[in-house]
Write a protein that holds these residues in place. Structure first.
Motif, PDB file in Angstrom:
ATOM      1  N   GLU A   1     -52.499  56.404  53.106  1.00  0.00           N
ATOM      2  CA  GLU A   1     -51.063  56.301  52.848  1.00  0.00           C
ATOM      3  C   GLU A   1     -50.725  56.812  51.452  1.00  0.00           C
ATOM      4  OE1 GLU A   1     -49.336  52.388  53.331  1.00  0.00           O
ATOM      5  OE2 GLU A   1     -47.418  53.144  52.576  1.00  0.00           O
ATOM      6  N   THR A   2     -51.614  56.499  50.475  1.00  0.00           N
ATOM      7  CA  THR A   2     -51.388  56.987  49.118  1.00  0.00           C
ATOM      8  C   THR A   2     -51.278  58.507  49.118  1.00  0.00           C
ATOM      9  OG1 THR A   2     -52.594  55.127  48.187  1.00  0.00           O
ATOM     10  CG2 THR A   2     -52.321  57.047  46.775  1.00  0.00           C
TER      11      THR A   2
ATOM     12  N   ARG B   1     -51.873  52.731  43.581  1.00  0.00           N
ATOM     13  CA  ARG B   1     -53.192  52.093  43.389  1.00  0.00           C
ATOM     14  C   ARG B   1     -53.015  50.649  42.958  1.00  0.00           C
ATOM     15  NH1 ARG B   1     -56.246  55.971  39.750  1.00  0.00           N
ATOM     16  NH2 ARG B   1     -56.149  54.105  38.475  1.00  0.00           N
TER      17      ARG B   1
ATOM     18  N   ARG C   1     -52.459  48.484  45.732  1.00  0.00           N
ATOM     19  CA  ARG C   1     -53.538  48.508  46.720  1.00  0.00           C
ATOM     20  C   ARG C   1     -53.100  49.117  48.041  1.00  0.00           C
ATOM     21  NH1 ARG C   1     -56.982  45.930  43.793  1.00  0.00           N
ATOM     22  NH2 ARG C   1     -56.380  44.087  42.592  1.00  0.00           N
ATOM     23  N   VAL C   2     -52.329  50.183  47.938  1.00  0.00           N
ATOM     24  CA  VAL C   2     -51.940  50.933  49.134  1.00  0.00           C
ATOM     25  C   VAL C   2     -53.170  51.700  49.617  1.00  0.00           C
ATOM     26  CG1 VAL C   2     -50.500  52.837  49.962  1.00  0.00           C
ATOM     27  CG2 VAL C   2     -49.555  51.145  48.380  1.00  0.00           C
ATOM     28  N   SER C   3     -53.351  51.807  50.927  1.00  0.00           N
ATOM     29  CA  SER C   3     -54.554  52.461  51.467  1.00  0.00           C
ATOM     30  C   SER C   3     -54.617  53.915  51.003  1.00  0.00           C
ATOM     31  CB  SER C   3     -54.536  52.424  52.988  1.00  0.00           C
ATOM     32  OG  SER C   3     -53.575  53.359  53.462  1.00  0.00           O
ATOM     33  N   LYS C   4     -55.833  54.459  51.040  1.00  0.00           N
ATOM     34  CA  LYS C   4     -56.049  55.817  50.545  1.00  0.00           C
ATOM     35  C   LYS C   4     -55.219  56.834  51.316  1.00  0.00           C
ATOM     36  CE  LYS C   4     -60.252  56.375  47.975  1.00  0.00           C
ATOM     37  NZ  LYS C   4     -61.699  56.273  48.052  1.00  0.00           N
TER      38      LYS C   4
END
Lengths: 269, 369, 283
Positions: free
Chosen positions: B116-117, B108, B111-114
């Motif tokens: 990919e997270t 988070r 700011r990794v995309s949801k």
């Protein structure tokens, strides 16, 4: 294990002393509760006639309603300001070294030893000298000064017990200082902040002496209104108000005790 | 310094030192940690190992010296920009978040995309075999599970270096061994440069590629575990890592790689690996218990001793012996449990011709761990 | 690397408040050296007259009363508070501990007015206490409690008790129970354990509680004002009277200032005492 005669005596003496002390603590509240139902305007024990009329009177007396409104406003504003300023100061006190730290701490903690009548007088004179209006904000400022030390202490204790590793872990995971503060420090400190704020609000709601110096007719708080009532009337209306007051506080404390455990809040575990 | 050696270092510590209000916690230190290496900082509490770890992590600022991670100068870089993974002693799992939220925290902040997270969190939890625990709170997990979460949280950000601060000390013994194996497997598979801080010599010997033994803010020896154990560079290392028997001896001279010693009145020629032997005269002789052999009291050349106490340890017994020639008058030997002797029996100790180390006496006075 | 990222943000509000406190304190100092102009709110020129006035008997009496009230209140509050704190920390059942805690601490959150008013009803000539005593036939005429030192001390003890109990309990709860168990195992009976282990170890808490009791009593206004009814004049009631009945704010300020200096002096003596005790205790 068999107890000796002395042990039994000590046990009983202890119980009697404890009951006597608890009775002393409770006595005035029991008496005021009885008095509040006394029908006549002049007290007598035991009451000859019982009635609810003083409760009705309490609710109809304008100054109490206005005082309650003022007191609630002042408690909410005062506790909020004291919480924000006090929590911020507790944080820098715990974490940072900076110039004049001890001086600042000394001044902010001084209301713990400066009597409230002196604080009230000082702020009254100051506001007069600076030609500030004697409005509600002066009362709020007075209360902030008085409750600040308690908020600072309570938050400071929470910070001292705070596990710094949580913040370090969050930092190592890429959290910037503000992000860590928002996502880790504040959520984990929330119980400490809540109890500090609540404590501040209760103290502010009860404050009387300093308020007496800085209020005027339109900004008088509930305790001041109650004081003025006793000076003018001798009937048991105030007994009724006191009973309501005690019950309200007891209920709030029971709720707080459920959620926070008072032993912890007051550090007597 | 050639560029090649520098390329090789995942972490390079150049003369970094640290004092706390006048007390030296870390003397200036030079250390290169190789890429993919499992390096252990081993030492007693207060030796500076945790200070060094905190300096690498960025929680402390070095007084002087420079620190490179992947050839990048990070001395002034705050911790949140160092891209380092840490597992703490008590794991420091965020109690107000679920396991998945804990692991996702570092993604988070990046700011990794949801999508990919979610994928990477699942992957990391699978790596530590905790797929089914994503929605639990940390306090609902056992100690071992908490540690896996902490590891997953540190690994998911693909750190340049993994720092481990005594991560096993809160686990009981069986679980500890299992976790050690598991951690080492994952570390080797990922080829992750790892710095491990511990005061437990067994842990250090069993897990490390290299060990840096520290005391009083200095690195006293750095080398592979067998180097450290078999060829300790000084008395501190010899006594801190493994058990040591120390004898008062006299060094008479050195002849062709063999030192002529007198121990307990008897001559003892010793083949030594040491390059810096002390001057002839009184010295301290260091021998591992397993290098000493129990003999009869009358045996020629054996050092005389008397059994003081025998301690049963299951597969073996520890014999504590009163020995006039030993420093402090006591030495310890391990024998098969069946061969334990009662107190008061006089025995002899045969010392080995190869392996023992010879240290100056004055070192011994201040350095026994 | 910024090592103190929040310093400015977090310290600013409290700095502002600290300036407010310092300014109001300076206002008091300044006023206490100014002449009073009757009928005017603004003070006159500089003078030392306020402080020479303080030598008059009524001001001296107020100081003496305040000191006596502080002394008696501290003594009785400690005597009552210690057993209560002990029971609160040591009672075996959790329920009993909780009950003692709630009963003894609720008054802390009730403010001075409610508590003082309640005591007026207890102590008045037609109040509960006199009514009860007369009905039992123990007395023929009501005992005057109102407008006397005795009455004020009773109410002040009740007022100060909760905070003293909190401080004593905090001290008692930090005593390692194993020390008492060790003394018991060495053959000491309960009384001896208490006198030789528990009591000495709780002395720091007692000293802290005493100084707090002093500060609270010194600061009390509603209790001496309402129960003393002008007959038991203290510094606080006098400051109010001089300020709001005579509108002599310079004199009120100098009274406050003198009172404050007095408090600080007493607390400083206490602190020295604490430090000495801690040194004896080997801290």
């Amino acid at each position: 294990m068999r107890k000796s005669l002395l042990d039994h005596l000590l046990d009983w003496a202890g119980r009697i002393v404890l009951i006597a002390i608890l009775a002393f603590v409770l006595l005035p509240f029991v008496v005021v509760a009885i008095a509040s139902f006394n029908d006549g305007a002049i007290l007598s024990f035991p009451p000859r006639e019982w009635s609810w009329r003083w409760y009705a009177n309490a609710f109809q007396y304008r100054d109490f309603g206005a005082g309650l409104t003022n007191s609630l406003k002042i408690a909410v504003f005062g506790a909020t300001i004291a919480l924000i300023a006090g929590a911020g100061f507790a944080y820098v006190l715990d974490r940072y070294e900076f110039r004049f730290k001890n001086t600042l701490n000394g001044i902010l903690m001084s209301p713990l030893i400066i009597p409230n009548f002196t604080i009230g007088l000082g702020l009254l004179i100051l506001s007069a000298a600076a030609s500030l209006p004697r409005n509600l904000w002066l009362v709020v400022a007075t209360h902030v000064v008085i409750v600040m030390p308690f908020v600072v202490r309570s938050v400071y204790v929470s910070l001292q017990n705070f596990e710094r590793r949580f913040e370090q872990a969050a930092e190592s995971l890429g959290g910037s200082p503000w992000h860590v503060l928002r996502t880790i420090t504040l959520p984990l400190l929330a119980p400490g902040l809540a109890s500090g704020g609540l404590f501040a609000a209760i103290l502010s709601f009860n404050e009387f002496t300093a308020s007496l110096f800085v209020v005027n007719q339109s900004t008088q708080t509930l305790p001041v209104a109650m004081y003025n009532y006793v000076r003018e009337y001798a009937d048991p209306t105030l007994a009724a108000v006191s009973v309501i007051y005690v019950l309200a506080v007891a209920v709030i404390l029971l709720i707080v005790h459920k959620f926070f455990r008072l032993e912890k809040v007051l550090n007597v575990e | 310094m050639s560029s090649e050696t520098r390329n090789d270092a995942a972490v390079q510590i150049d003369g970094v030192s640290k004092s706390f209000s006048g007390t030296v916690a870390l003397e200036p230190i030079w250390l290169k940690i190789r890429r993919g290496e499992f390096l252990t900082l081993l030492g007693p509490s207060g030796c500076g190992k945790t200070t060094l770890l905190n300096l690498i992590a960025g929680f402390l600022e070095a007084d002087e010296g420079e620190l490179f991670i992947d050839r990048e100068l990070v001395t002034q870089v705050p911790p949140h920009q160092r891209e380092i993974g840490i597992v703490f002693q008590n794991y420091a799992l965020f109690p107000h978040m679920t396991v998945a939220q804990n692991v996702a925290y570092g993604l988070r902040t990046r700011r990794v995309s949801k999508a990919e997270t979610a994928e990477r969190v699942a992957e990391a939890l699978a790596l530590v075999k905790l797929q089914d625990f994503a929605d639990r709170r940390p306090r609902q997990l056992s100690g071992g599970q908490q540690q896996r979460v902490a590891l997953a949280r540190a690994l998911v950000i693909r750190p340049r270096v993994l720092l481990l601060d005594e991560p096993f000390s809160a686990l009981d013994r069986n679980l500890r061994t299992a976790m050690q194996v598991e951690l080492r497997e994952i570390q080797t598979r990922l080829g992750l440069t790892t710095v491990f801080v511990t005061h437990d010599q067994n842990e250090a010997l069993s897990m490390s590629d290299r060990i840096a033994v520290m005391s009083q803010g200095r690195v006293r020896q750095i080398g592979a575990p067998d180097d450290i154990y078999d060829r300790p560079a000084n008395l501190f290392v010899s006594t801190f890592v493994g058990d040591a028997n120390l004898f008062d001896a006299t060094l008479q001279g050195v002849q062709g790689g063999a030192a002529e010693l007198i121990v307990g009145g008897a001559p003892l020629p010793v083949e030594t690996y040491q390059e810096d032997l002390p001057e002839p005269g009184p010295v301290t002789l260091f021998v591992r218990p397993e290098q000493c052999r129990l003999t009869g009291a009358e045996e020629q050349g054996a050092v005389p001793a008397i059994v003081a106490l025998s301690v049963y340890q299951g597969s073996y017994a520890e014999l504590h012996l009163d020995c006039a020639a030993a420093r402090g008058g006591r030495i310890m030997l391990r024998v098969p449990a069946a061969k334990a002797l009662p107190a008061g029996i006089p025995v002899g100790i045969a010392l080995p011709r190869t392996g023992p180390a010879i240290y100056a006496v004055e070192d011994a006075d201040k350095e026994v761990a | 690397m910024t090592k103190r990222p929040f310093l400015g943000w977090f310290a600013s509000p409290s700095i502002l408040i600290a300036f407010g406190i310092a300014a109001s304190f300076l206002a008091i100092v300044q006023y206490s050296f100014r002449a009073n102009i009757p009928g005017a709110l603004d003070p006159g020129g500089f003078t030392l007259e306020n402080f020479t006035t303080l030598w008059k008997a009524i001001y001296g009496d107020a100081f003496l009363n305040t000191v006596l009230l502080c002394l008696w209140t501290a003594v009785f509050t400690l005597l009552i508070g210690y057993p209560l704190a002990y029971a609160m920390v040591r009672a075996r059942s959790v329920r009993l501990r909780s009950a003692i805690l709630l009963i003894s601490l609720t008054p802390l959150f009730l403010g001075e007015i409610v508590r003082t008013y309640s005591w007026m009803i207890v102590l008045g000539n037609r109040g509960f206490l006199n009514a009860a005593l007369m009905q039992m036939g123990l007395i023929d005429r009501p005992i005057p409690f109102m407008f006397t030192m005795t009455g004020v001390v009773i109410a002040l003890v009740h007022f100060t008790l909760p905070i003293v109990v909190v401080m004593l309990a905090a001290g008692l709860s930090h005593i390692d129970r194993n020390l008492e168990r060790a003394a018991t195992s060495l053959g000491a009976g309960r009384v001896r354990v208490f006198l030789t282990v528990t009591l000495p170890l709780s002395i720091p808490g007692i000293v802290a509680a005493t100084s707090t009791a002093f500060a609270w009593t010194f600061s009390a206004f509603a209790t001496p004002q309402m129960i003393g009814g002008g007959q038991v004049q203290t510094i606080s009631t006098l400051v109010y009277q001089v300020g709001f009945a005579s509108f002599n704010f310079p004199l009120a300020a100098s009274l406050s200032l003198t009172g404050l200096l007095f408090t600080v002096a007493v607390l400083a003596i206490f602190n020295t005492g604490i430090r000495r005790l801690e040194r004896i205790g080997g801290h």
